[in-house]
Design a protein around this motif. Structure first.
Motif, PDB file in Angstrom:
ATOM      1  N   THR A 161       0.840  -1.201   0.000  1.00  0.00           N
ATOM      2  CA  THR A 161       0.000   0.000   0.000  1.00  0.00           C
ATOM      3  C   THR A 161       0.875   1.250   0.000  1.00  0.00           C
ATOM      4  OG1 THR A 161      -1.616  -1.207   1.304  1.00  0.00           O
ATOM      5  CG2 THR A 161      -1.894   1.175   1.176  1.00  0.00           C
ATOM      6  N   MET A 208       0.917  -3.606  -8.179  1.00  0.00           N
ATOM      7  CA  MET A 208       0.467  -2.412  -7.466  1.00  0.00           C
ATOM      8  C   MET A 208       1.333  -1.195  -7.777  1.00  0.00           C
ATOM      9  SD  MET A 208      -2.306  -2.715  -5.880  1.00  0.00           S
ATOM     10  CE  MET A 208      -3.108  -3.969  -6.833  1.00  0.00           C
ATOM     11  N   SER A 219       0.830   4.033  -2.903  1.00  0.00           N
ATOM     12  CA  SER A 219       0.596   5.461  -2.613  1.00  0.00           C
ATOM     13  C   SER A 219       1.740   6.314  -3.121  1.00  0.00           C
ATOM     14  CB  SER A 219       0.450   5.677  -1.108  1.00  0.00           C
ATOM     15  OG  SER A 219      -0.463   4.766  -0.589  1.00  0.00           O
TER      16      SER A 219
END
Lengths: 251, 115
Positions: free
Chosen positions: A48, B99, A52
């Motif tokens: 994460t 990601m 970000s």
């Protein structure tokens, strides 16, 4: 027929089903599988962070001229520059110290496990105690680090709101911070906080095991496997910090 | 209950310290400390970029191999246990890649839409 001649010592190591999968005891194997799931949780948090960071602008320009702004992701070595008692610019020194403390407490844990293999109660006590001291020192450092991060610098950061008001932000909260985009401080709190919670529970479990060693519980049981199991957990916490150190503070 | 006295269980005998084992533990400690020190020095001497990040990632994996392999003793377990632990972790590599690419795409999209 063969089962009748299994001696008592060998029989002790077998699970309920009279087998020992992967030559590991039940407790140790379950600890490994717990650690895998915990590794996935930490991966989630660190990925994460990566997501970000890649979805925010990065700072363009020289490191020397760096100024914090909510527009781009900060350079960590320009944010974590404080050490206790000295008012000097010491980037990442304190985090480096925390890393060494945790690695050293991991080493004392290995020594405790090694002493456990030798049934040496005195040595297990000694090294378990050092491990607990190391863990508490790390937690103390983290408390200080959080305090500095939340309080912030005396200058703060000047921002202009959408309606034109100019105001200053000091330190960090979950809403806004003077170091960079909102998510930077949020992820700092979540990642180091989740890791700190693991260290805290590790210290508590270490204390319980230390108490059991002192009163001779494992002496009566006949082995110090519990020290090994809590050792696995403690090394894992150290391992996670190695990754947090690299991906949060260094990169 | 667990602390009831079993008088018939004899206390296990204490074995002497094995200096070889202690030496090995201290050697691994040295490797970890040196790797951390190198990371620390590089953070201030080498300019930021893909090269530095790659070195950091390599050193981090170097350290984690020693922590998991020696401290957690995984390198000395049976092969099946090693793979039972390592194989699920390998799937994370794709998640990281996916990601990071996705994060970059979100940034580009925001810039393209809102200017």
């Amino acid at each position: 027929m063969a089962t009748a001649v299994i001696d008592e010592k060998e029989n002790k190591q077998l699970w309920g089903g009279a087998a020992e999968p992967m030559k590991a005891s039940y407790g140790k194997l379950m600890m490994w599988f717990f650690l895998i799931s915990d590794a996935l949780s930490f991966s989630g948090l660190l990925i994460t962070y990566g997501f970000s960071r890649f979805s925010h602008e990065s700072y363009q320009g020289t490191v020397e001229a760096f100024k914090t702004s909510v527009e781009y992701w900060p350079i960590p070595e320009k944010v974590f520059t404080h050490i206790p008692f000295f008012h000097i610019n010491a980037p990442l020194v304190f985090v480096g110290l925390m890393t060494f403390i945790l690695i050293l407490s991991s080493v004392t844990m290995v020594l405790a496990v090694e002493a456990g293999h030798r049934n040496d109660k005195q040595d297990v006590q000694k090294w378990m105690l050092w491990t607990i001291v190391g863990g508490m020192a790390f937690l103390g450092c983290q408390a200080w680090e959080w305090t500095i991060f939340i309080t912030g610098t005396p200058e703060g950061l000047t921002v202009t709101d959408a309606d034109g008001t100019i105001r200053q932000i000091f330190g960090a909260s979950l809403i806004e911070n003077e170091y960079g985009p909102r998510l930077f401080a949020d992820l700092f709190f979540f990642i180091t906080g989740f890791h700190g919670t693991h260290v805290l529970s590790g210290v508590v479990i270490n204390m319980i095991v230390f108490y059991n060693v002192c009163v001779g519980t494992y002496e009566r049981v006949g082995h110090y496997e519990m020290v090994e199991k809590v050792g696995l957990y403690w090394h894992f916490v150290d391992l996670v910090w190695v990754f947090v150190f690299t991906f949060f503070y260094l990169v | 209950m667990g602390q009831a006295h079993n008088s018939h269980v004899s206390t296990p005998t204490v074995q002497p310290r094995d200096p070889e084992k202690i030496k090995k533990i201290l050697k691994v400690t040295l490797y970890l400390a040196v790797a951390t020190a190198i990371e620390f020095v590089l953070a201030f001497t080498v300019p930021r970029g893909y090269l530095l990040t790659s070195i950091f990632v390599l050193l981090t994996f170097y350290k984690s191999f020693y922590i998991v392999g020696e401290f957690m003793h995984l390198a000395h377990e049976v092969k099946l246990l090693i793979w039972a632990v390592v194989a699920p972790i390998l799937f994370i590599i794709w998640l990281i890649l996916a990601m990071l690419i996705e994060g970059n795409y979100v940034l580009e999209s925001l810039k393209a839409i809102f200017g």
